[in-house]
Scaffold this active site. Structure first.
Site, PDB file in Angstrom:
ATOM      1  N   HIS A 295       0.857  -1.182   0.000  1.00 46.85           N
ATOM      2  CA  HIS A 295       0.000   0.000   0.000  1.00 46.85           C
ATOM      3  C   HIS A 295       0.898   1.239   0.000  1.00 46.85           C
ATOM      4  O   HIS A 295       1.986   1.242   0.585  1.00 46.85           O
ATOM      5  CB  HIS A 295      -0.935  -0.009   1.204  1.00 46.85           C
ATOM      6  CG  HIS A 295      -2.117  -0.902   1.011  1.00 46.85           C
ATOM      7  ND1 HIS A 295      -2.862  -1.392   2.053  1.00 46.85           N
ATOM      8  CD2 HIS A 295      -2.686  -1.401  -0.127  1.00 46.85           C
ATOM      9  CE1 HIS A 295      -3.848  -2.153   1.570  1.00 46.85           C
ATOM     10  NE2 HIS A 295      -3.753  -2.171   0.264  1.00 46.85           N
TER      11      HIS A 295
ATOM     12  N   ASP B  51       1.093   4.062   1.480  1.00 47.56           N
ATOM     13  CA  ASP B  51       1.605   4.695   2.693  1.00 47.56           C
ATOM     14  C   ASP B  51       2.773   3.932   3.312  1.00 47.56           C
ATOM     15  O   ASP B  51       3.368   4.392   4.284  1.00 47.56           O
ATOM     16  CB  ASP B  51       0.487   4.906   3.728  1.00 47.56           C
ATOM     17  CG  ASP B  51      -0.239   3.626   4.111  1.00 47.56           C
ATOM     18  OD1 ASP B  51      -0.263   2.687   3.301  1.00 47.56           O
ATOM     19  OD2 ASP B  51      -0.802   3.578   5.223  1.00 47.56           O
ATOM     20  N   HIS B  52       3.129   2.787   2.707  1.00 45.72           N
ATOM     21  CA  HIS B  52       4.248   2.003   3.223  1.00 45.72           C
ATOM     22  C   HIS B  52       5.414   1.905   2.246  1.00 45.72           C
ATOM     23  O   HIS B  52       6.479   1.426   2.626  1.00 45.72           O
ATOM     24  CB  HIS B  52       3.778   0.599   3.605  1.00 45.72           C
ATOM     25  CG  HIS B  52       2.837   0.596   4.761  1.00 45.72           C
ATOM     26  ND1 HIS B  52       3.217   0.266   6.049  1.00 45.72           N
ATOM     27  CD2 HIS B  52       1.525   0.915   4.837  1.00 45.72           C
ATOM     28  CE1 HIS B  52       2.171   0.373   6.858  1.00 45.72           C
ATOM     29  NE2 HIS B  52       1.137   0.767   6.141  1.00 45.72           N
TER      30      HIS B  52
ATOM     31  N   HIS C 227      -4.068  -9.019   6.461  1.00 44.15           N
ATOM     32  CA  HIS C 227      -4.551  -7.752   5.913  1.00 44.15           C
ATOM     33  C   HIS C 227      -5.304  -8.055   4.618  1.00 44.15           C
ATOM     34  O   HIS C 227      -5.430  -9.226   4.232  1.00 44.15           O
ATOM     35  CB  HIS C 227      -3.356  -6.820   5.667  1.00 44.15           C
ATOM     36  CG  HIS C 227      -3.722  -5.391   5.444  1.00 44.15           C
ATOM     37  ND1 HIS C 227      -4.754  -4.761   6.114  1.00 44.15           N
ATOM     38  CD2 HIS C 227      -3.184  -4.438   4.619  1.00 44.15           C
ATOM     39  CE1 HIS C 227      -4.829  -3.507   5.711  1.00 44.15           C
ATOM     40  NE2 HIS C 227      -3.898  -3.296   4.794  1.00 44.15           N
TER      41      HIS C 227
ATOM     42  N   ASP D 221      -0.921  -3.052   9.978  1.00 40.10           N
ATOM     43  CA  ASP D 221      -1.904  -3.350   8.938  1.00 40.10           C
ATOM     44  C   ASP D 221      -2.318  -4.814   8.984  1.00 40.10           C
ATOM     45  O   ASP D 221      -2.053  -5.594   8.067  1.00 40.10           O
ATOM     46  CB  ASP D 221      -1.361  -2.984   7.559  1.00 40.10           C
ATOM     47  CG  ASP D 221      -1.266  -1.485   7.361  1.00 40.10           C
ATOM     48  OD1 ASP D 221      -0.620  -0.821   8.191  1.00 40.10           O
ATOM     49  OD2 ASP D 221      -1.851  -0.975   6.393  1.00 40.10           O
TER      50      ASP D 221
ATOM     51  N   HIS E 269       1.002   3.601  13.713  1.00 39.82           N
ATOM     52  CA  HIS E 269       0.086   3.540  12.568  1.00 39.82           C
ATOM     53  C   HIS E 269      -1.317   4.017  12.943  1.00 39.82           C
ATOM     54  O   HIS E 269      -2.307   3.318  12.791  1.00 39.82           O
ATOM     55  CB  HIS E 269       0.031   2.115  11.992  1.00 39.82           C
ATOM     56  CG  HIS E 269      -0.530   2.051  10.599  1.00 39.82           C
ATOM     57  ND1 HIS E 269      -1.875   1.904  10.350  1.00 39.82           N
ATOM     58  CD2 HIS E 269       0.064   2.106   9.391  1.00 39.82           C
ATOM     59  CE1 HIS E 269      -2.084   1.873   9.040  1.00 39.82           C
ATOM     60  NE2 HIS E 269      -0.915   2.001   8.430  1.00 39.82           N
TER      61      HIS E 269
END
Length: 305
Positions: A63, A65-66, A138, A206, A265
């Protein structure tokens, strides 16, 4: 000594007061980065740590944001005249994702090696430490990581003397080497005491709670875990989006019997995570809500002051 820094503690999007989730570890001149979202470079600059000596970057999943901060990080490392190879670790598809991101970072003065994780668990051994990757739950393939530093027993000179082992072999035995001489085979166990407690840090984000997380967190000196939501009424949303609440993370820490839990997170809507800390501490008293730049030095037991 193992240095750990949470460079960023935010999920989904960077905020003026919170960078995206990323953790950096330093041990004996080697550096490990876990996740590299947008803003990771700035967080690293604020901490005063350099990206040049990073040897390994592990990605929990793909994803944005990672991983969206990777191209800029690679360019910065290249501009710092880095030439040593860089190892990237992540779920299946890592090579394809990295190749796509490198469209804007095509020329680098160092080689990039990609290790794709295929199994539920994977152990990667390095000089002096190992990384244990484990699958979590996830909505895309996602892994947690433990950084483990094992420690052999103390060298016992009296044993070496009693066995008639020449001093020229002592250092090599102390560092775990097996030596063949004309008279016999020398093994470290002949001159070392029992293994001593090492250092272990477990990091996951996550994910929904899983038994695998508890299993891998057992024995950790520090457990860093996602706490996406602190509000008690957000549990249904956490389940729907396959994230965790403060209270679920605290329960995992309680079951794993770790010394301390760092939450990270956070949802962008969670402006003041400390408001929900007392409720999480009712489940696990050693819970901490972390801000960007939170750092700890983990020492071997006999080195602690």
């Amino acid at each position: 000594m193992l240095d750990i820094c949470l460079l960023g503690t935010g999920g989904m999007m960077p905020l003026p007061y919170r960078f995206l989730t990323s953790m950096m570890a330093r041990y004996h001149g080697q550096s490990i980065l876990i996740d590299c979202g947008e803003g990771t470079q700035i967080a690293m600059k604020e901490k005063g740590w350099s990206p040049k000596p990073i040897d390994i970057i592990c990605f929990t999943h793909f994803h944005a944001d990672h991983i969206s901060g990777l191209p800029g990080m690679l360019l910065t490392m290249g501009n710092a005249e880095r030439t040593e190879p860089l190892l990237l670790v992540g779920p299946k598809g890592l090579s394809r994702v990295v190749s796509s991101l490198r469209v804007i970072a095509p020329e680098l003065p160092f080689v990039i090696d990609c290790l794709e994780l295929m199994e539920t668990e994977h152990v990667i051994c390095f000089d002096g430490f190992r990384i244990e990757a484990f699958r979590v739950n996830h909505n895309v393939p996602c892994y947690g990581y433990s950084i483990c530093i094992d420690r052999i027993g103390k060298f016992q000179a009296d044993k070496a003397v009693k066995l008639g082992i020449e001093k020229k072999y002592w250092n090599r035995l102390q560092h775990g080497e097996t030596i063949e001489t004309e008279e016999m085979t020398l093994v470290p166990e002949m001159v070392l005491g029992p293994s001593r407690k090492g250092i272990k840090v477990t990091y996951c984000t996550d994910t929904r709670p899983t038994e695998g997380i508890v299993k891998h967190a057992v024995g950790s000196d520090l457990f860093i875990c996602e706490g996406m939501y602190g509000e008690p009424d957000k549990k249904a949303k956490a389940k729907e989006n396959k994230h965790m609440t403060f209270y679920e993370a605290a329960e995992l820490a309680r079951r794993a019997q770790v010394p301390k839990l760092w939450l990270t997170h956070y949802s962008p809507s969670l402006n003041r995570p400390e408001e929900y800390l007392s409720a999480a501490r009712k489940i696990f008293p050693e819970t901490e809500v972390c801000r960007d730049g939170k750092t700890i030095e983990l020492m071997f037991e006999d080195e602690e002051s």
